[in-house]
Design an enzyme around this catalytic site. Structure first.
Site, PDB file in Angstrom:
ATOM      1  N   MET A  17       0.838  -1.172   0.000  1.00  0.00           N
ATOM      2  CA  MET A  17       0.000   0.000   0.000  1.00  0.00           C
ATOM      3  C   MET A  17       0.891   1.246   0.000  1.00  0.00           C
ATOM      4  O   MET A  17       1.204   1.787   1.052  1.00  0.00           O
ATOM      5  CB  MET A  17      -0.909  -0.036   1.232  1.00  0.00           C
ATOM      6  CG  MET A  17      -1.846   1.101   1.269  1.00  0.00           C
ATOM      7  SD  MET A  17      -3.125   1.094   2.568  1.00  0.00           S
ATOM      8  CE  MET A  17      -3.026  -0.437   3.408  1.00  0.00           C
ATOM      9  N   PRO A  18       1.333   1.704  -1.162  1.00  0.00           N
ATOM     10  CA  PRO A  18       2.213   2.869  -1.243  1.00  0.00           C
ATOM     11  C   PRO A  18       1.500   4.177  -0.867  1.00  0.00           C
ATOM     12  O   PRO A  18       0.343   4.388  -1.222  1.00  0.00           O
ATOM     13  CB  PRO A  18       2.632   2.908  -2.709  1.00  0.00           C
ATOM     14  CG  PRO A  18       2.305   1.570  -3.264  1.00  0.00           C
ATOM     15  CD  PRO A  18       1.158   1.062  -2.456  1.00  0.00           C
ATOM     16  N   PHE A  19       2.234   5.022  -0.156  1.00  0.00           N
ATOM     17  CA  PHE A  19       1.782   6.370   0.166  1.00  0.00           C
ATOM     18  C   PHE A  19       2.768   7.349  -0.461  1.00  0.00           C
ATOM     19  O   PHE A  19       3.982   7.217  -0.276  1.00  0.00           O
ATOM     20  CB  PHE A  19       1.750   6.596   1.681  1.00  0.00           C
ATOM     21  CG  PHE A  19       0.624   5.897   2.374  1.00  0.00           C
ATOM     22  CD1 PHE A  19      -0.541   6.579   2.676  1.00  0.00           C
ATOM     23  CD2 PHE A  19       0.732   4.558   2.713  1.00  0.00           C
ATOM     24  CE1 PHE A  19      -1.585   5.928   3.319  1.00  0.00           C
ATOM     25  CE2 PHE A  19      -0.302   3.901   3.356  1.00  0.00           C
ATOM     26  CZ  PHE A  19      -1.466   4.586   3.657  1.00  0.00           C
TER      27      PHE A  19
END
EC number: 5.3.2.-
Length: 61
Positions: free
Chosen positions: A1-3
């Site tokens: 889950m990239p931010f």
């Protein structure tokens, strides 16, 4: 889950911010092979009075 967090000075239009979120999502998805729905893009718009470089606020330039 990239931010992905992007900080920038105020003054960009809603259309520019919308395009930025879309294009950053595309690039991150392609490079990390992550589903677009898992990518979070956070835009942090700063006032020119709250940001300075070399001892001078951007609002004073």
């Amino acid at each position: 889950m990239p931010f992905v967090t992007i900080q920038f000075l105020e003054g960009r239009s809603d259309d520019q911010k919308k395009a930025l979120v879309s294009e950053v999502t595309d690039v991150v998805s392609k490079n990390l092979k992550a589903p677009k729905e898992n990518i979070h893009v956070i835009l942090e718009e700063m006032k020119k009075t709250d940001y300075g470089v070399g001892g001078v606020r951007k609002s004073d330039i």
